[in-house]
Motif scaffolding. Structure first.
Motif, mmCIF file in Angstrom:
data_model
loop_
_atom_site.group_PDB
_atom_site.id
_atom_site.type_symbol
_atom_site.label_atom_id
_atom_site.label_comp_id
_atom_site.label_asym_id
_atom_site.label_seq_id
_atom_site.Cartn_x
_atom_site.Cartn_y
_atom_site.Cartn_z
ATOM 1 N N TYR A 382 0.842 -1.186 0.000
ATOM 2 C CA TYR A 382 0.000 0.000 0.000
ATOM 3 C C TYR A 382 0.888 1.249 0.000
ATOM 4 O O TYR A 382 1.977 1.252 0.573
ATOM 5 C CB TYR A 382 -0.904 0.063 1.246
ATOM 6 C CG TYR A 382 -1.746 -1.155 1.498
ATOM 7 C CD1 TYR A 382 -2.150 -1.982 0.457
ATOM 8 C CD2 TYR A 382 -2.166 -1.478 2.788
ATOM 9 C CE1 TYR A 382 -2.939 -3.098 0.695
ATOM 10 C CE2 TYR A 382 -2.950 -2.578 3.038
ATOM 11 C CZ TYR A 382 -3.332 -3.397 1.991
ATOM 12 O OH TYR A 382 -4.103 -4.507 2.226
ATOM 13 N N MET A 383 0.371 2.282 -0.653
ATOM 14 C CA MET A 383 1.018 3.590 -0.561
ATOM 15 C C MET A 383 -0.054 4.670 -0.549
ATOM 16 O O MET A 383 -0.997 4.638 -1.341
ATOM 17 C CB MET A 383 1.983 3.845 -1.718
ATOM 18 C CG MET A 383 2.811 5.127 -1.508
ATOM 19 S SD MET A 383 3.771 5.653 -2.946
ATOM 20 C CE MET A 383 4.841 4.260 -3.161
ATOM 21 N N ILE A 419 4.430 5.768 -7.402
ATOM 22 C CA ILE A 419 3.495 6.874 -7.604
ATOM 23 C C ILE A 419 4.316 8.101 -7.980
ATOM 24 O O ILE A 419 5.325 8.405 -7.334
ATOM 25 C CB ILE A 419 2.650 7.149 -6.344
ATOM 26 C CG1 ILE A 419 1.671 6.002 -6.095
ATOM 27 C CG2 ILE A 419 1.902 8.470 -6.474
ATOM 28 C CD1 ILE A 419 0.792 6.199 -4.867
ATOM 29 N N CYS A 420 3.869 8.821 -9.017
ATOM 30 C CA CYS A 420 4.594 10.006 -9.472
ATOM 31 C C CYS A 420 3.629 11.136 -9.766
ATOM 32 O O CYS A 420 2.463 10.915 -10.107
ATOM 33 C CB CYS A 420 5.438 9.683 -10.702
ATOM 34 S SG CYS A 420 4.477 9.378 -12.202
ATOM 35 N N PHE A 421 4.104 12.352 -9.639
ATOM 36 C CA PHE A 421 3.358 13.557 -9.991
ATOM 37 C C PHE A 421 4.340 14.722 -9.994
ATOM 38 O O PHE A 421 5.499 14.603 -9.542
ATOM 39 C CB PHE A 421 2.205 13.824 -9.017
ATOM 40 C CG PHE A 421 2.628 13.994 -7.588
ATOM 41 C CD1 PHE A 421 2.917 15.243 -7.062
ATOM 42 C CD2 PHE A 421 2.735 12.892 -6.750
ATOM 43 C CE1 PHE A 421 3.305 15.403 -5.761
ATOM 44 C CE2 PHE A 421 3.123 13.035 -5.437
ATOM 45 C CZ PHE A 421 3.416 14.301 -4.932
ATOM 46 N N PHE A 430 7.840 8.291 -5.963
ATOM 47 C CA PHE A 430 7.889 7.558 -4.698
ATOM 48 C C PHE A 430 7.698 6.074 -5.004
ATOM 49 O O PHE A 430 6.716 5.691 -5.649
ATOM 50 C CB PHE A 430 6.800 8.042 -3.742
ATOM 51 C CG PHE A 430 6.924 9.499 -3.363
ATOM 52 C CD1 PHE A 430 7.729 9.895 -2.306
ATOM 53 C CD2 PHE A 430 6.236 10.479 -4.082
ATOM 54 C CE1 PHE A 430 7.849 11.229 -1.961
ATOM 55 C CE2 PHE A 430 6.342 11.812 -3.749
ATOM 56 C CZ PHE A 430 7.159 12.192 -2.682
ATOM 57 N N ILE A 431 8.616 5.257 -4.521
ATOM 58 C CA ILE A 431 8.571 3.804 -4.753
ATOM 59 C C ILE A 431 8.656 3.103 -3.404
ATOM 60 O O ILE A 431 9.540 3.409 -2.587
ATOM 61 C CB ILE A 431 9.734 3.335 -5.643
ATOM 62 C CG1 ILE A 431 9.753 4.099 -6.962
ATOM 63 C CG2 ILE A 431 9.631 1.839 -5.897
ATOM 64 C CD1 ILE A 431 10.942 3.757 -7.848
ATOM 65 N N THR A 432 7.746 2.183 -3.181
ATOM 66 C CA THR A 432 7.819 1.307 -2.021
ATOM 67 C C THR A 432 7.971 -0.124 -2.518
ATOM 68 O O THR A 432 7.281 -0.544 -3.461
ATOM 69 C CB THR A 432 6.588 1.449 -1.119
ATOM 70 O OG1 THR A 432 6.745 0.604 0.028
ATOM 71 C CG2 THR A 432 5.306 1.096 -1.841
ATOM 72 N N SER A 433 8.877 -0.884 -1.910
ATOM 73 C CA SER A 433 9.219 -2.229 -2.397
ATOM 74 C C SER A 433 9.319 -3.210 -1.241
ATOM 75 O O SER A 433 9.545 -2.824 -0.080
ATOM 76 C CB SER A 433 10.554 -2.219 -3.155
ATOM 77 O OG SER A 433 10.465 -1.403 -4.303
ATOM 78 N N HIS A 434 9.151 -4.460 -1.601
ATOM 79 C CA HIS A 434 9.379 -5.561 -0.673
ATOM 80 C C HIS A 434 10.233 -6.586 -1.422
ATOM 81 O O HIS A 434 9.735 -7.309 -2.286
ATOM 82 C CB HIS A 434 8.066 -6.178 -0.221
ATOM 83 C CG HIS A 434 8.222 -7.078 0.958
ATOM 84 N ND1 HIS A 434 7.155 -7.808 1.478
ATOM 85 C CD2 HIS A 434 9.296 -7.404 1.726
ATOM 86 C CE1 HIS A 434 7.577 -8.509 2.511
ATOM 87 N NE2 HIS A 434 8.878 -8.287 2.667
ATOM 88 N N PHE A 435 11.527 -6.598 -1.085
ATOM 89 C CA PHE A 435 12.457 -7.484 -1.777
ATOM 90 C C PHE A 435 12.453 -8.877 -1.155
ATOM 91 O O PHE A 435 11.829 -9.135 -0.126
ATOM 92 C CB PHE A 435 13.868 -6.905 -1.747
ATOM 93 C CG PHE A 435 14.034 -5.645 -2.564
ATOM 94 C CD1 PHE A 435 13.102 -5.293 -3.527
ATOM 95 C CD2 PHE A 435 15.135 -4.818 -2.377
ATOM 96 C CE1 PHE A 435 13.252 -4.152 -4.288
ATOM 97 C CE2 PHE A 435 15.294 -3.675 -3.131
ATOM 98 C CZ PHE A 435 14.346 -3.338 -4.088
ATOM 99 N N GLU A 481 13.158 14.341 -8.250
ATOM 100 C CA GLU A 481 13.374 13.857 -6.885
ATOM 101 C C GLU A 481 12.759 12.467 -6.757
ATOM 102 O O GLU A 481 11.582 12.275 -7.086
ATOM 103 C CB GLU A 481 12.741 14.806 -5.860
ATOM 104 C CG GLU A 481 12.875 16.286 -6.193
ATOM 105 C CD GLU A 481 14.308 16.784 -6.201
ATOM 106 O OE1 GLU A 481 15.186 16.087 -5.638
ATOM 107 O OE2 GLU A 481 14.566 17.868 -6.757
ATOM 108 N N VAL A 482 13.552 11.513 -6.253
ATOM 109 C CA VAL A 482 13.110 10.124 -6.124
ATOM 110 C C VAL A 482 13.328 9.672 -4.683
ATOM 111 O O VAL A 482 14.416 9.863 -4.120
ATOM 112 C CB VAL A 482 13.866 9.192 -7.095
ATOM 113 C CG1 VAL A 482 13.362 7.759 -6.959
ATOM 114 C CG2 VAL A 482 13.719 9.693 -8.527
#
Length: 654
Positions: A382-383, A419-421, A430-435, A481-482
């Motif tokens: 979720y984000m 998600i980007c804007f 913005f990136i959220t990950s689960h490796f 910006e990342v």
């Protein structure tokens, strides 16, 4: 000293052409006739003209008894108040306006103004009267309080010619005349004219701009946050002036009335816009330097004078728990710094089953100042992106994309969500990950990273702010910006006993010895993962793995090594655009085997163009209403409980 007519100088009374003046003169004539009669008949010497009033009053009862019999006058009870129709609101307002108008005219008319000291001493004489009238001189105000005793003596003497009723009428006339003089009504048909007040020295010159800072309505900073500017400049280097307008007075505009009410009714709290500016503004194609551009430099400077925005980024592996924390204040609103951020981005791995409930809890915690700009999900990833209500107009359309890195599983627990804007002229990703998990699976985690940067198809419709520095094989190069955050699952290459001994030696913040064995730090230094990314200094204990509900690390048979699996890294196209303010964890939330990790950033903004697709102020209104309603209900229940506790206090006697 007596006047030619035989009256003392100090007892002259200035009477007007009214009936009171004539009555007094008649009484004086009657008194003179009586004195002559007494002298001819040998009844005794008449009282002298200069006899004091007190002695004359002593003679009045004897003369009345000698001349005639009169009935004693008994005072009448006061009349009952006359009942009048209650005035309506319109009549009351009209009367109030009439009184105000009259007082305003008297103050502005130079012929009716005077000083408060010599109120009646410099009054102009009355116009000539038709009947008998005495001239009015400047001493009439003082002499009216010490009238001639002749007027008092004339009353009872004159009563001998008339009757008892005539005496009562004459006495009432005299009393009314004296009362009129005392009330200032003895002057002929006019108000007492007051002299004009003149200043002792010339007044100082008035400034051209009469607008006062205390009357400005454009300053919307609350009274309890007046020290925000000084505190922010000193500690964070950014002043949140997004709620203040500095252009209300600096445009060379003058106001006839600078009162608070007039400014509110005319300009509210927004900057006045000239008609010619509206005519010349282009709505079809924006300009970077245009004065009226919504995303331009002028608007950016108005909300962010130093062009820096505060961003809160957090990650939390919830372990799929249904139970949510009772309070999220310590997580989203840490006490240091004292002020909330402009944007909140929260990423969750292995989220709770009810994603909507989680978002409602976030809205309830952040309150009515923030709205949900966008939220997305990929399986149990979720984000949520929250932003201040004032800033939602400067956001472009929000786009998102997902990547799955574990195809075998039915439930998408491993992967990435982006998600980007664009905000003003700065693009965000913005990136959220689960490796992949596992102590020794470092290569698998690097593969997850490479797949993510290649498969995320962003942006879609929003144009790239700098396409010349973008790469088709790396999504992180296509944004200014990342921020990348999540459960990266990188571990500490050390056994459990060694890690526990280091933690016991440094229970507070010195964890530098642990970071020597950190897999992610080692791989980033080699450049094999997160190329071009940075991470703030770590001063908190490992966020994994805890016993649920406790502060102790894994006590099960597996005895997993504590590790820094939850991380936040960042990257910028331009050097020093992102500055980390704080990087920490939230140890008070214990519903999962992971502790939430968050970071506060200060990010530089750049002006943009109006030709990008805008979000048009859209947000999740239903979520907003539910969250605020819950917040209000919770506050009311809290107050009710406190009231019950105060009312149900028990006094014990020992």
């Amino acid at each position: 000293m007596s006047t030619p007519n035989g009256f003392p100088q100090h007892s002259r009374v200035c009477l007007t052409r009214s009936a009171e003046g004539g009555a007094v003169q008649d009484l004086q004539a009657k008194k003179a006739g009586k004195a002559a009669k007494k002298e001819a008949g040998g009844e005794g010497a008449p009282p002298k003209i200069g006899t004091p009033i007190s002695e004359t009053l002593k003679l009045l009862p004897e003369e009345l008894k000698a001349n005639m019999k009169i009935k004693s006058i008994t005072p009448r009870p006061p009349r009952k108040p006359r009942l009048e129709r209650a005035a309506s609101l319109d009549e009351k307002s009209w009367r109030k306006w009439r009184r105000f108008r009259t007082s305003q005219e008297s103050l502005t008319d130079p012929n009716e103004t005077s000083s408060s000291n010599g109120s009646l001493q410099e009054a102009s004489p009355s116009p000539p009267s038709r009947g008998r009238a005495s001239p009015c001189n400047p001493c009439c105000q003082q002499d009216s309080l010490h009238s001639s005793p002749d007027a008092l003596e004339a009353g009872p003497v004159g009563k001998s010619r008339g009757g008892a009723s005539d005496l009562g009428k004459r006495a009432s006339e005299i009393s009314s005349a004296f009362g009129g003089l005392l009330r200032g009504k003895g002057f002929a048909g006019g108000k007492p004219r007051l002299s004009q007040i003149m200043p002792a020295r010339p007044l100082p010159p008035m400034e051209l701009n009469v607008a006062s800072h205390s009357l400005r309505t454009a300053n919307r900073i609350d009274s309890d946050c007046l020290d925000y500017r000084h505190y922010s400049q000193h500690k964070f280097g950014r002043v949140s002036s997004s709620l203040s307008d500095s252009k209300l007075q600096g445009n060379g505009m003058l106001y006839d009335n600078c009162s608070t009410d007039s400014m509110k009714s005319t300009f509210s709290v927004l900057t006045p816009i000239r008609a010619k500016d509206v005519r010349s503004r282009s709505y079809l194609e924006g300009s970077l330097l245009a004065s009226g551009a919504l995303m331009g430099a002028e608007e950016l400077s108005r909300y962010f004078p130093d062009r820096n925005i505060g961003i809160f980024v957090a990650t939390w592996n919830m372990q799929g728990q249904k139970e949510l924390p009772v309070n999220l204040d310590d997580f989203l609103l840490p006490t240091d710094p004292d002020f909330a951020q402009d944007m909140y981005v929260i990423g969750v791995q292995e989220g709770c089953p009810d994603r909507r409930e989680w978002e409602i809890r976030l809205q309830e915690t952040l309150g009515p100042h923030y709205v949900l700009l966008h939220s997305a999900a990929h399986g149990v990833l979720y984000m949520s992106v929250f932003i201040r209500r004032d800033l939602i107009w400067f956001c472009s359309e929000v786009e998102y994309a997902t990547v799955t890195t574990r195809i075998v599983s039915q439930i998408k627990t491993k992967g990435a969500l982006g998600i980007c804007f664009t905000f003003f002229g700065t693009s965000f990703l913005f990136i959220t990950s689960h490796f992949t998990s596992g102590d020794s699976k470092v290569n698998e985690r690097k593969l997850d990273y490479n797949k993510t940067i290649q498969a995320l198809t962003l942006p879609k419709n929003v144009p790239d702010t700098n396409p010349y520095r973008s790469s088709s094989s790396d999504v992180t190069t296509r944004f200014d910006e990342v921020f990348w955050f999540g459960d990266f699952n990188f571990r500490l290459n050390k056994d459990r006993e060694t890690v526990d001994s280091i933690l016991n030696q440094n229970p507070d913040t010195d964890v530098s010895k642990l970071l020597v064995y950190d897999q992610l730090t080692s791989e980033m230094s080699r450049g094999s993962i997160f190329k071009g990314f940075q991470e703030a200094d770590i001063h908190f204990r490992p966020s994994y793995k805890f016993d649920i509900g406790k502060d102790s690390y894994d006590t099960t048979s597996k005895q997993r090594t504590p590790s820094y699996t939850d991380r936040v890294v960042f990257r910028s196209r331009y050097k020093d655009d992102i500055q980390a303010v704080k990087y920490s964890s939230c140890p008070v939330i214990k519903t999962s085997d992971h502790r939430p990790v968050f970071a506060l950033f200060r990010v530089k903004l750049r002006p943009g163009r109006d030709n990008i697709p805008l979000a048009a102020g859209q947000f999740d209104r239903d979520l907003y209403l539910i969250g605020i309603r819950r917040r209000t209900t919770r506050e009311l229940q809290k107050r009710l409980e406190q009231k019950d506790q105060r009312s149900s206090s028990i006094c014990s006697i020992s």
